[in-house]
Design an enzyme around this catalytic site. Sequence first.
Site, PDB file in Angstrom:
ATOM      1  N   GLU A  33       2.324  46.421  22.091  1.00  0.00           N
ATOM      2  CA  GLU A  33       0.990  46.185  21.762  1.00  0.00           C
ATOM      3  C   GLU A  33      -0.155  46.738  22.769  1.00  0.00           C
ATOM      4  O   GLU A  33      -0.908  47.317  22.445  1.00  0.00           O
ATOM      5  CB  GLU A  33       0.652  44.760  21.565  1.00  0.00           C
ATOM      6  CG  GLU A  33       1.357  44.207  20.480  1.00  0.00           C
ATOM      7  CD  GLU A  33       1.645  42.645  20.297  1.00  0.00           C
ATOM      8  OE1 GLU A  33       1.476  41.978  19.565  1.00  0.00           O
ATOM      9  OE2 GLU A  33       1.762  42.019  21.805  1.00  0.00           O
TER      10      GLU A  33
ATOM     11  N   GLU B 227       9.419  39.208  19.377  1.00  0.00           N
ATOM     12  CA  GLU B 227       9.045  37.888  19.346  1.00  0.00           C
ATOM     13  C   GLU B 227       9.770  36.797  18.807  1.00  0.00           C
ATOM     14  O   GLU B 227      10.222  35.640  19.285  1.00  0.00           O
ATOM     15  CB  GLU B 227       7.679  37.781  19.302  1.00  0.00           C
ATOM     16  CG  GLU B 227       6.511  38.625  20.163  1.00  0.00           C
ATOM     17  CD  GLU B 227       6.582  40.165  19.834  1.00  0.00           C
ATOM     18  OE1 GLU B 227       5.416  40.490  20.734  1.00  0.00           O
ATOM     19  OE2 GLU B 227       7.013  40.678  19.030  1.00  0.00           O
TER      20      GLU B 227
END
Length: 255
Positions: free
Chosen positions: A113, A133
């Site tokens: 990200e 995640e």
Amino acid sequence: MSAVHLILRGPVAEVRLDNPAKLNALTVAMLAELSAHLDTVERRADVACVLLTAEGERAFCTGADITAWGDLTPAEFARVWVRDGHRIFDRLARLAKPTIAVLTGHAFGGGLELAAACDIRVMVPRASLALPEAGVGIVPGWSGTQRLLRLMPEPVVKEMALFGRRLSAERALGLGFVAEVADDARAVAEAMALRVAETSPRAVEVAKYMIHAGAGEDRAALIEALGSGMIAASPDKAEGVAAFRAKRKPEFRGE
């Protein structure tokens, strides 16, 4: 001890993550340092381009340090950790200077990200990208399901976020997410940065604003920034300021 360094070399600024023992995983302190360095380079007229790099060859950044958020309450996790990260990553994405992420190792989770918030990315062949995640019971929280969708096809983001698949450097290049794959990614990025330094800083800044406005990155603010920049160069603006200071009625000419 600082874990994010700002190195200034002529027109090129390097912001370097320095937490290799933890694969450059991000902590609260590192996010604060990153934010401060971005504020510094934004205000320096002598900086033409920013490189985002990391110490070590194993990982560019493996995301957020679990010890930094593992014990947070749900409210703290959402309101502080996720929102602070978003604010700082948005700050990077909206920097007026061109930015290049130099991926000399894996970029996972928040590290991916972070790289996505830069304008372009260069990558070494052995590195890979991932959104792991779900494996620790959370979801991407720093734009992995939002900004990343503007840079990659939806099925590819789903491959990573839902199925845990890694994206190779070769495939990332084919998708256009990475500008170049090279054994010496740093040298490639530095050469690109120096080429930027030979161009018009203002033209590059405005071009970035226009592209981001078209892509939907902070569109409302960018439209106002472009309009304000245009009007600030007008004789009418100069006349308005002069009249205010002289406490007289302005005589606008529409120029």
